[in-house]
Design an enzyme around this catalytic site. Structure first.
Site, short mmCIF file in Angstrom:
data_model
loop_
_atom_site.label_atom_id
_atom_site.label_comp_id
_atom_site.label_asym_id
_atom_site.label_seq_id
_atom_site.Cartn_x
_atom_site.Cartn_y
_atom_site.Cartn_z
N ASP A 39 0.74 -0.78 -0.19
CA ASP A 39 0.35 -0.19 -0.24
C ASP A 39 0.53 1.43 0.06
OD1 ASP A 39 0.86 -0.41 2.77
OD2 ASP A 39 -1.31 -0.12 4.02
N GLY A 126 -2.88 -6.34 19.66
CA GLY A 126 -1.48 -6.36 18.82
C GLY A 126 -1.51 -8.29 18.12
N GLY A 128 -2.34 -7.03 15.01
CA GLY A 128 -2.47 -7.26 13.24
C GLY A 128 -3.81 -7.11 12.69
N SER A 131 -6.31 -2.73 15.21
CA SER A 131 -7.84 -2.27 16.04
C SER A 131 -7.43 -0.83 16.32
CB SER A 131 -7.27 -3.28 17.27
OG SER A 131 -6.49 -2.74 17.74
N SER A 132 -6.93 -0.33 15.72
CA SER A 132 -5.98 0.98 15.98
C SER A 132 -7.14 1.61 14.41
CB SER A 132 -4.96 1.63 15.50
OG SER A 132 -3.83 0.78 15.37
N GLU A 164 -3.37 8.87 12.73
CA GLU A 164 -2.50 8.32 12.38
C GLU A 164 -0.56 8.26 11.81
OE1 GLU A 164 -3.29 4.38 13.30
OE2 GLU A 164 -1.26 3.54 13.41
N ASP A 176 -5.85 -0.19 5.90
CA ASP A 176 -6.28 -0.71 7.12
C ASP A 176 -7.63 0.07 7.28
OD1 ASP A 176 -4.43 -2.23 6.91
OD2 ASP A 176 -3.28 -0.95 8.95
N TYR A 225 9.14 -1.19 11.00
CA TYR A 225 8.26 -0.90 9.47
C TYR A 225 8.58 0.37 8.69
CZ TYR A 225 3.13 0.15 7.16
OH TYR A 225 2.50 0.67 6.26
C1 GLA Z 1 -0.08 -2.05 8.75
C2 GLA Z 1 -0.08 -1.48 8.40
C3 GLA Z 1 -0.48 -1.27 6.57
C4 GLA Z 1 0.13 -2.15 5.40
C5 GLA Z 1 -0.13 -3.56 6.03
C6 GLA Z 1 1.59 -4.50 5.41
O1 GLA Z 1 -1.08 -3.41 9.09
O2 GLA Z 1 -0.96 -0.40 8.72
O3 GLA Z 1 -0.64 0.04 5.71
O4 GLA Z 1 1.04 -1.30 4.88
O5 GLA Z 1 1.08 -3.53 7.28
O6 GLA Z 1 0.64 -5.19 4.51
#
Ligand code: GLA
Length: 388
Positions: A39, A126, A128, A131-132, A164, A176, A225
């Site tokens: 993304d 936590g 993935g 939730s946020s 965010e 997300d 990240y």
């Molecule tokens: C997290 C980030 C997303 C995306 C994923 C990996 O969830 O919030 O924007 O980059 O990692 O695909």
């Protein structure tokens, strides 16, 4: 929908604020079926919203104070003022998602007043599963509804992401928040993260969505990240393109010998993953289970070998589940990585066998306990109550 949580929210809201909520919204978490770490490279992703969600109740106040309370954090509460500088709060970290949304809306010129607001949710944290993002989208939709801001679902997702990025300080992409704001029931959402065009893709009726938490909480996520993001920018710079979206796999492969090995691997993952997302859309539309299996397997392998964001327990889970599902469905890690969940698309009549396989072998092989969630693809954020 978790009606018990909504009822609890109404009751606790009335007790805490001595008035009923005038608006309640629901915003779901998400699972990504394929298209990982694409993304923020202007690429393609294919998430769907889940039946886990954040619920936000709100009502207007006569002053400029924002009172917030989180049922999931022992009913912790705090107050900030919208006519003063909105500060990052180290004591009530959860409140920063709300502070961030207010900050962005005010910056963008929307007229707000004080509110009383309460949160509750059942998105595992936590894990993935965003939730946020659910919380940010829920708060934005609630304020849009309450103050008649007329925000579109795209506006809501963008405001949530900005909060965010700029206020909370995590440089996430748009997936997300988009998935939470715009998904349709029984569909995945193909998002072109460059044009922001989102297209619903019907999921094959013969497949269940299983989300399996590895038992590894996601840790040290932000630094790794952000590091991956930088490496992708370096790769795009090497190829002299705006982003990795602008490359084909052949173009990347021709540079293997000349390029720094690590940067090559990062580019190879992103570019090949984009191609897999588009192939997955066709595979879902034609219920081509063998192709779904191969694409999800290739995605996981690429995230493991080239992008290096899996951890051993995720690999163990993927292998165990693949041994059962074979070419009847697919399985891969999902989300940012470094722990969290795997996602499986699994024929309904194999769900029990997958559960048994995990119970029998996972703890023995990993020393951890997995949690299996049987999920459905749900509608994006919606207003449940608007009484004003
Ligand atoms: C997290 C980030 C997303 C995306 C994923 C990996 O969830 O919030 O924007 O980059 O990692 O695909």
């Amino acid at each position: 929908m978790n009606t018990a949580l909504v009822e609890q929210l109404k009751t606790e809201f009335s007790l805490a604020y001595d008035t009923k909520p005038s608006c309640i919204v629901k915003a779901p978490g998400r699972v990504n079926l394929i298209g990982e770490h694409t993304d923020y490279n202007d690429g393609f992703v294919l998430p769907c919203a889940l039946d886990f969600a954040a619920y936000v109740a709100v009502t207007k106040r006569d002053d400029q104070e924002v009172h917030v309370s989180a049922l999931d954090y022992n009913k912790e509460s705090c107050v900030f003022h919208i006519n003063q500088e909105i500060k990052f709060d180290l004591d009530y970290m959860w409140s920063n998602y709300i502070r961030g949304i207010f900050q962005v809306l005010i910056e963008q010129g929307y007229r707000l007043s004080g509110v009383s607001l309460m949160l509750v949710g059942d998105v595992p944290q936590g894990a993935g599963l965003s939730s946020s993002a659910a919380l940010e989208v829920g708060v934005t939709l609630a304020l849009s509804s309450l103050f008649n801001l007329e925000l579109s679902s795209t506006d809501i997702a963008l405001i949530a992401q900005k909060a965010e990025n700029d206020f909370v300080g995590c440089q996430c992409g748009i997936m997300d928040q988009f998935a939470s704001a715009k998904s349709e029931r029984q569909h995945a959402l193909l998002i072109d993260c460059r044009t922001l065009l989102a297209t619903s893709v019907k999921l094959p009726q013969e497949l269940s969505i299983l989300v399996i938490h590895s038992g590894v909480q996601r840790g040290l996520v932000d630094s790794a990240y952000n590091q991956r993001r930088k490496e992708c920018e370096q790769a795009a710079e090497y190829f002299a393109v705006p982003t990795l979206r602008d490359l084909t796999l052949d173009e990347v492969l021709t540079q293997q010998e000349q390029m720094d090995e690590l940067i090559f691997k990062r580019a190879k993952h992103v570019v090949s993953e984009n191609e897999r997302v588009l192939s997955m859309v066709r595979a879902l539309q034609t219920s081509d289970l063998k192709q779904i299996s191969q694409l999800m397997r290739a995605s996981h392998y690429s995230l493991d070998q080239d992008y290096e964001v899996t951890v051993e327990p995720l690999n163990i889970l993927v292998d165990l589940i693949h041994d059962i599902i074979g070419e009847q469905g697919g399985v891969r890690m999902t989300g940012g990585g470094f722990g969290g969940c795997v996602v499986a698309l699994c024929p309904h009549d194999m769900v029990d066998a997958v559960n048994v396989q995990i119970k029998t072998h996972y703890t023995q092989q990993s020393g951890l306990k997995a949690t299996v969630y049987r999920c459905s693809a749900e509608q994006g954020a919606q207003v449940l109550l608007a009484d004003f």
